[in-house]
Motif scaffolding. Structure first.
Motif, mmCIF file in Angstrom:
data_model
loop_
_atom_site.group_PDB
_atom_site.id
_atom_site.type_symbol
_atom_site.label_atom_id
_atom_site.label_comp_id
_atom_site.label_asym_id
_atom_site.label_seq_id
_atom_site.Cartn_x
_atom_site.Cartn_y
_atom_site.Cartn_z
ATOM 1 N N PHE A 96 0.832 -1.203 0.000
ATOM 2 C CA PHE A 96 0.000 0.000 0.000
ATOM 3 C C PHE A 96 0.867 1.253 0.000
ATOM 4 O O PHE A 96 0.564 2.229 -0.690
ATOM 5 N N GLU A 99 2.317 1.773 -3.466
ATOM 6 C CA GLU A 99 1.278 2.198 -4.398
ATOM 7 C C GLU A 99 0.981 3.685 -4.265
ATOM 8 O O GLU A 99 0.658 4.360 -5.248
ATOM 9 N N ASN A 100 1.098 4.206 -3.058
ATOM 10 C CA ASN A 100 0.797 5.610 -2.809
ATOM 11 C C ASN A 100 2.031 6.503 -2.894
ATOM 12 O O ASN A 100 1.957 7.696 -2.585
ATOM 13 N N LYS A 171 -5.727 2.813 3.718
ATOM 14 C CA LYS A 171 -5.131 1.478 3.697
ATOM 15 C C LYS A 171 -3.682 1.486 4.186
ATOM 16 O O LYS A 171 -3.276 0.619 4.964
ATOM 17 N N SER A 172 -2.886 2.439 3.728
ATOM 18 C CA SER A 172 -1.480 2.498 4.155
ATOM 19 C C SER A 172 -1.401 2.669 5.660
ATOM 20 O O SER A 172 -0.677 1.950 6.360
#
Length: 233
Positions: A96, A99-100, A171-172
């Protein structure tokens, strides 16, 4: 497994010699290719393919780096296993985080390497360790100081904490909060070993500081992603 193998890799930084000492799967099987009574025959023409399973732990015992056999539910292996679980949780959170586009993803990967060293230290109980063992797996203060620097860096960018934060923030952030709780459990498993004199106090200090780091970057991730943290009311 026949010996402790932390996270599927040996927790010693680049020490192939120690790797062979720790893990039979990297050892030669000898002229007859026999390991643990499995009766496998090796061929001089065919390449030797190491096996993942060794069968030496089938009776519920495993080996420390010092060669001592202990039950798999021994406090030492509970600590090693929970630290391994923590590394796995961090690996999941990193998906996560990456991804961010968070810049601290590299720090998390470095922390996973540090946890390998924690596993090495834990798997070397002082009650059965020789000086050579302790020297090879010593856990120094450096990683603790580095965590403190990272915590200060991110804390200076966060708004003041005025209420109890619930695990939230996207989510992170939520994944990192989960890592924090696993880290606290790992610390609880390690403290008795420190009190018994079986492992270095720096290991417990590192885990204590790591939980603070994970809490800090969880909040930082929520802030950078523009997600609202949930407050206890």
């Amino acid at each position: 497994m026949a010996v402790w193998v932390f996270g599927g890799r040996l927790g010693l930084r680049g020490r192939v010699g120690a790797c062979r000492l720790l893990c039979p799967r990297f050892q030669s099987r000898g002229s007859q290719g026999e390991e643990d009574g499995d009766g496998l025959q090796s061929s001089s023409k065919a390449p030797k393919i190491p096996k993942i399973y060794t069968k030496t732990g089938d009776k519920g015992f495993s080996s420390t780096f010092t060669g001592e056999r202990r039950p798999k539910d021994d406090q030492l292996f509970e600590a090693v296993g929970t630290t391994d679980e923590l590394s796995s949780a961090i690996g999941f959170a990193m998906e996560f985080v990456t991804e961010n586009g968070h810049t601290f993803a590299e720090e998390l990967q470095k922390i996973q390497c540090m946890l390998q060293d924690v596993g090495s230290a834990l798997a070397t109980p002082r009650s059965s360790a020789r000086e050579a063992h302790l020297k090879l797996t010593a856990f120094e203060e450096g990683p603790i100081l580095e965590l403190e620097q990272w915590i200060d860096k991110y804390s200076s960018q966060l708004p003041p904490l005025r209420a109890f934060i619930l695990p939230s923030g996207g989510k992170s952030s939520s994944a990192l909060h989960f890592c924090r709780t696993v880290c606290r459990r790992a610390e609880r498993r390690v403290v008795p070993l420190v009190q018994m004199g079986e492992t270095d106090a720096n290991v417990a200090k590192f885990l204590n500081r790591l939980s603070d780091y994970l809490f800090t970057v969880a909040r930082y991730a929520a802030m950078k992603e523009g997600n609202q943290e949930k407050i206890y009311k």
